[in-house]
Structure formats: structure tokens, C-alpha cells
Design an enzyme around this catalytic site. Structure first.
Site, mmCIF file in Angstrom:
data_model
loop_
_atom_site.group_PDB
_atom_site.id
_atom_site.type_symbol
_atom_site.label_atom_id
_atom_site.label_comp_id
_atom_site.label_asym_id
_atom_site.label_seq_id
_atom_site.Cartn_x
_atom_site.Cartn_y
_atom_site.Cartn_z
ATOM 1 N N GLY A 8 0.829 -1.212 0.000
ATOM 2 C CA GLY A 8 0.000 0.000 0.000
ATOM 3 C C GLY A 8 0.857 1.253 0.000
ATOM 4 N N ASN A 29 -3.103 -8.259 0.485
ATOM 5 C CA ASN A 29 -4.130 -8.913 -0.347
ATOM 6 C C ASN A 29 -4.404 -8.112 -1.625
ATOM 7 O OD1 ASN A 29 -5.659 -6.734 0.455
ATOM 8 N ND2 ASN A 29 -7.377 -7.906 1.246
ATOM 9 N N LEU A 84 -0.165 -2.828 9.031
ATOM 10 C CA LEU A 84 -0.764 -1.704 8.301
ATOM 11 C C LEU A 84 -1.943 -2.150 7.443
ATOM 12 C CD1 LEU A 84 2.076 -0.533 9.082
ATOM 13 C CD2 LEU A 84 2.032 0.694 6.926
ATOM 14 N N TYR A 116 -14.599 1.497 10.019
ATOM 15 C CA TYR A 116 -13.172 1.819 10.124
ATOM 16 C C TYR A 116 -12.839 2.270 11.548
ATOM 17 C CZ TYR A 116 -8.705 4.086 8.834
ATOM 18 O OH TYR A 116 -7.383 4.472 8.745
HETATM 19 P P1 NAD Z 1 -3.513 1.858 1.659
HETATM 20 O O1 NAD Z 1 -4.935 1.544 1.361
HETATM 21 O O2 NAD Z 1 -2.673 2.412 0.570
HETATM 22 O O3 NAD Z 1 -2.763 0.589 2.234
HETATM 23 C C1 NAD Z 1 -3.399 -0.461 2.917
HETATM 24 C C2 NAD Z 1 -2.809 -1.772 2.403
HETATM 25 O O4 NAD Z 1 -3.398 -2.853 3.126
HETATM 26 C C3 NAD Z 1 -3.109 -2.013 0.938
HETATM 27 O O5 NAD Z 1 -1.941 -2.447 0.286
HETATM 28 C C4 NAD Z 1 -4.175 -3.104 0.943
HETATM 29 O O6 NAD Z 1 -4.180 -3.878 -0.226
HETATM 30 C C5 NAD Z 1 -3.796 -3.868 2.196
HETATM 31 N N1 NAD Z 1 -4.896 -4.598 2.823
HETATM 32 C C6 NAD Z 1 -6.152 -4.148 3.097
HETATM 33 N N2 NAD Z 1 -6.872 -5.099 3.702
HETATM 34 C C7 NAD Z 1 -6.054 -6.193 3.825
HETATM 35 C C8 NAD Z 1 -6.222 -7.492 4.350
HETATM 36 N N3 NAD Z 1 -7.395 -7.879 4.881
HETATM 37 N N4 NAD Z 1 -5.175 -8.357 4.301
HETATM 38 C C9 NAD Z 1 -4.004 -7.978 3.751
HETATM 39 N N5 NAD Z 1 -3.790 -6.759 3.218
HETATM 40 C C10 NAD Z 1 -4.801 -5.875 3.263
HETATM 41 O O7 NAD Z 1 -3.534 2.839 2.915
HETATM 42 P P2 NAD Z 1 -2.352 3.600 3.678
HETATM 43 O O8 NAD Z 1 -2.659 5.031 3.627
HETATM 44 O O9 NAD Z 1 -1.031 3.102 3.225
HETATM 45 O O10 NAD Z 1 -2.629 3.131 5.174
HETATM 46 C C11 NAD Z 1 -1.821 2.158 5.830
HETATM 47 C C12 NAD Z 1 -2.313 1.978 7.259
HETATM 48 O O11 NAD Z 1 -2.217 3.224 7.964
HETATM 49 C C13 NAD Z 1 -3.781 1.561 7.366
HETATM 50 O O12 NAD Z 1 -3.911 0.622 8.409
HETATM 51 C C14 NAD Z 1 -4.505 2.830 7.711
HETATM 52 O O13 NAD Z 1 -5.679 2.591 8.461
HETATM 53 C C15 NAD Z 1 -3.458 3.565 8.531
HETATM 54 N N6 NAD Z 1 -3.677 5.026 8.470
HETATM 55 C C16 NAD Z 1 -3.359 5.733 7.349
HETATM 56 C C17 NAD Z 1 -3.604 7.105 7.306
HETATM 57 C C18 NAD Z 1 -3.256 7.939 6.106
HETATM 58 O O14 NAD Z 1 -3.541 9.135 6.112
HETATM 59 N N7 NAD Z 1 -2.638 7.419 5.078
HETATM 60 C C19 NAD Z 1 -4.178 7.732 8.411
HETATM 61 C C20 NAD Z 1 -4.516 6.976 9.523
HETATM 62 C C21 NAD Z 1 -4.239 5.614 9.554
#
Ligand code: NAD
Ligand code: UDP
Length: 310
Positions: A11, A33, A72, A144
């Protein structure tokens, strides 16, 4: 050499984290995934002898031998986490349980990517870690927000009951290269719209605020938290306290992209938090961490990335 599992490693943030951990001499297992992640994000890492990719869903149990886990895995954009709310809930609950199982069995350290969404539509500004939040458990964001809140409870109870070595970070809005162009989050939406000279879609009247942190700063915060020697478990806020309204952000992106786009106002989504701003005094004190990338320079790098990908 330490073996580190990064779930959600393909991600946006996860791919930067994998790259940084490899630079620091770790063996990295990237598990994903590919719901919102992509091969493109990690293509520069494929071929590195210390990097391994696994297609797996954390809702399913898995047995791995690792020293550290960065959990993550979970879609982060409202559009994507609301696409299949039950799946989102399962990812943050059953998925969290499975990852904690690995941590317990391997005596591995585990860091959970929690979120400022645990504060919901906050009534306190800026938000300190001691604030309990204002979350609607029935609304469209609940899958979420409540999922992430349960994940925090799971973490803390595994710490108390099973002595699992946990680390909890609450991430505030983060942006940068590798955000998906159709991700639906505000910075990627605005940059793509600006580069295509299409109207920027501001939801509501544009007075809502967010505080945006550049991804390199966030990854630095994660690693400091994982490696802190005091065994400080958190929760700790990680984010950039520079607060900006969404209307001002739109104007800034139009100017930085040299775009001729206009602004189009659209209906505000239900339960959209009005203000969000991290109190990062705890991170400063415990991790000697604070973001170093100003919004403008981070936006320039992100615009350059999208120019190349579009
Ligand atoms: P993103 O959607 O780009 O990355 C999430 C990744 O998790 C993706 O690659 C996705 O394919 C994978 N994924 C989702 N469900 C899955 C599962 N059941 N099994 C395996 N893989 C799975 O989002 P991001 O911005 O990179 O966020 C990463 C983490 O940080 C997340 O947990 C998110 O909640 C947290 N977060 C991000 C932000 C932000 O602003 N970017 C803010 C708060 C929290
Ligand atoms: N937003 C907007 N236009 C968009 C996308 C988002 O005005 O095209 C607004 C959204 O309503 C919210 C803010 O920008 O007030 C941040 O939204 P995002 O989805 O990026 O993250 P989150 O709401 O989870 O902080």
C-alpha cells in the site's frame, strides 16, 4: 538480521516503510491482499534478496517466524473502507487477532497502525492521546473507526494478559508518492484533478480542516516507535500539526501544479470530522520525533510523482 513482517506492505505507507526497513538492513516480508495496494508501489524492491512478497489476507490465519510486525493492512480511504464495511471490520478485528497470535507465539514486537479516526468528530483541539473521542458507532465511518478502536483494545489486552510487546501509533492524515490516483482521499483527488485541469471537488463549504504529514516523516516516526528503548507502548499521535482548511488546500494545489482548474463545491459526506489536528507533544518527548517536511515541499514531491504516473 531481523525479519520484519509488514502487512499492507504494497500500500501507500507500507511500500515506503518496506523500502526504509530494507535500507536499514532488515529482512522484509511484505504481506498484502492487493485490495488497495499495487505491485507498482513495490516494483523497485523486487529482486532485493532481503525482500519477499506474499499475497495473503490477514483475516485468514498464517504461520510465520518473525521478529517484528508492522500491521498496516486495512484500506485507509473512506471510499475504499466503506466499499465493504464488514470486510473492513474483520480486517481490524480478526486480522488484528491473527497478527497478535504471531506476535505472541514468536515473542515478536508488534506495531499497530491506528488512526486519528479513533477521536471521531473531535470536540477537543488539538487532539491529545488522552482524549477518548466522539465516534458514531452506527455511521458510515464506523466500520473503520470502531474496527481500529477494537484493534487498540486487542493490542492493550494482549499486552496485559500475554505480555506481548506492543506499539500503538495513531496516524493523522498522511500523503505522498504511491497514493493511488483513484484512492478518493483529498490530496490525491485534488492533485489528479489539478493536473488534468478539471474542477477540484471540495466537499461542504471547504471550512473543514485537516493536518497533513509527509510520508517520509511518518515512516521515521513508525521506526522510532518500534525501536524505542524505553519500551514506551503508546498510544502516540504521529502527524503534522500544520492545520489547513480544505478550501485553502485546494487553492494551494492549483497554484503549485500551475493548473487552470476551478473549485466545485459538492455535498459533505455524512459524519465527516470538522477539524483534525494532532497534539504531538508526547511523540516529541518520548521519540524525539517531529515532522520536518513542510506541506508545500511535500506537495511538490507528490505532484511530481502524479505527473509521472498520469
Ligand atoms: P492503503 O490503502 O494504501 O494501504 C493499505 C494496504 O493494506 C493495501 O496495500 C491493501 O491492499 C492492504 N490490505 C487491506 N486489507 C487487507 C487485508 N485484509 N489483508 C491484507 N492486506 C490488506 O492505505 P495507507 O494510507 O497506506 O494506510 C496504511 C495503514 O495506515 C492503514 O492501516 C490505515 O488505516 C493507517 N492510516 C493511514 C492514514 C493515512 O492518512 N494514510 C491515516 C490513519 C491511519
Ligand atoms: N474531501 C474533499 N474533496 C475530495 C476528497 C475529500 O473536500 O475530493 C474532504 C473530505 O470531506 C474531508 C477531507 O477532505 O473533509 C479529508 O478527506 P480524506 O478522505 O482525504 O480523509 P479523512 O476524511 O479520512 O480525513
Amino acid at each position: 538480521m531481523k525479519t520484519v513482517l509488514v502487512t499492507g506492505g504494497a500500500g501507500f505507507i507500507g511500500s515506503h516503510l518496506c523500502a526504509e526497513l530494507l535500507k536499514r538492513g532488515k529482512y522484509v516480508i511484505c504481506l498484502d491482499n492487493f485490495f488497495t495496494g499495487s505491485n507498482r508501489n513495490i516494483q523497485g524492491l523486487i529482486g532485493n534478496k532481503n525482500f519477499e512478497v506474499m499475497r495473503h489476507d490477514i483475516i485468514q490465519p498464517i504461520f510465520l517466524e518473525v521478529d517484528e510486525i508492522y500491521n498496516l493492512a486495512c484500506p485507509a480511504s473512506p471510499v475504499h473502507y466503506q466499499f465493504d464495511p464488514i470486510k473492513t471490520l474483520l480486517t481490524s478485528t480478526v486480522g488484528m487477532f491473527n497478527m497478535l497470535g504471531i506476535a505472541k507465539r514468536c515473542r515478536a514486537k508488534i506495531l499497530q497502525a491506528s488512526t486519528s479516526e479513533v477521536y471521531g468528530n473531535a470536540m477537543v483541539h488539538p487532539q491529545p492521546e488522552t482524549y477518548w473521542g466522539n465516534v458514531n458507532c452506527l455511521g458510515p465511518r464506523a466500520c473503520y473507526d470502531e474496527g481500529k478502536r477494537v484493534a487498540e483494545t486487542f493490542m492493550v489486552d494482549y499486552f496485559k494478559e500475554n505480555k506481548v510487546n506492543i506499539r500503538l501509533v495513531r496516524i493523522f492524515n498522511t500523503y505522498g508518492p504511491h497514493m493511488a490516483k483513484d484512492d478518493g482521499r483529498v490530496i490525491s483527488n485534488f492533485i489528479v484533478q489539478a493536473l488534468l485541469n478539471k474542477p477540484l471537488t471540495v466537499y461542504g463549504d471547504g471550512s473543514h480542516t485537516r493536518s497533513f504529514c509527509y510520508v517520509a516523516d511518518m515512516v521515521d516516526g513508525f521506526i522510532r516507535m518500534m525501536e524505542n528503548r524505553e519500551d514506551f507502548i503508546g498510544p502516540v499521535n504521529l502527524g503534522n500539526p500544520e492545520e489547513i482548511s480544505i478550501a485553502a488546500l485546494a487553492k494551494k494545489i492549483i497554484a503549485l501544479a500551475g493548473s487552470s482548474s476551478t473549485i466545485e463545491f459538492r455535498e459533505l459526506p455524512e459524519d465527516d470530522p470538522e477539524r483534525r489536528n494532532p497534539d504531538i507533544s508526547l511523540a516529541k518527548k518520548k521519540l524525539t520525533w517531529q515532522p520536518t517536511t513542510p506541506l508545500e515541499s511535500g506537495l511538490k514531491k507528490t505532484i511530481a510523482y502524479f505527473k509521472e504516473t498520469l
